[in-house]
Motif scaffolding. Structure first.
Motif: not given
Length: 118
Positions: A77, A79-81, A83-85, A87-89
């Motif tokens: 979980e 790791k997913l957070a 990666v999402l941060i 990508v959004l950055t």
């Protein structure tokens, strides 16, 4: 009487040596148990420290190994957070830079107008 003193002192020295050896052995065993407990916890910080130390002892880059160790120790979980941060950055970075450039242009225009009107 002098003849019985030498064997007694020898026995005392041997007993003191056995005692010191046993005490040192117990202390080292305690340290090893603490180290094993630390390594067995397997959290991200523990993984980072252990992998960094391993790499340092092998003559490799400890920073990269510590990052890999920390990454392997975190939950899926998290790791997913992360990666999402990231990508959004990366997606929002051009927008932030554009707003920054526009803001600097506006500030330069305002400064130019103020300087011209004085």
């Amino acid at each position: 009487m002098a003849t019985s003193l030498a064997p007694a002192l020898s026995d005392l020295r041997e007993a003191a040596l056995r005692y010191a050896t046993a005490k040192a052995s117990r202390t080292v065993e305690h340290w090893v148990d603490d180290l094993n407990d630390f390594v067995a916890s397997r959290g991200p910080a523990t993984q980072a420290v252990v992998e960094g130390l391993k790499a340092k002892l092998q003559g490799k880059n400890p920073v990269g190994a510590a990052i890999k160790g920390a990454w392997s120790g975190i939950s899926p979980e998290v790791k997913l957070a992360v990666v999402l941060i990231l990508v959004l950055t990366l997606l929002l970075l051009p927008v932030v830079l554009l707003v920054l450039v526009i803001g600097l242009l506006v500030a330069a225009l305002v400064a130019g107008i103020r300087a011209a009107t004085r």
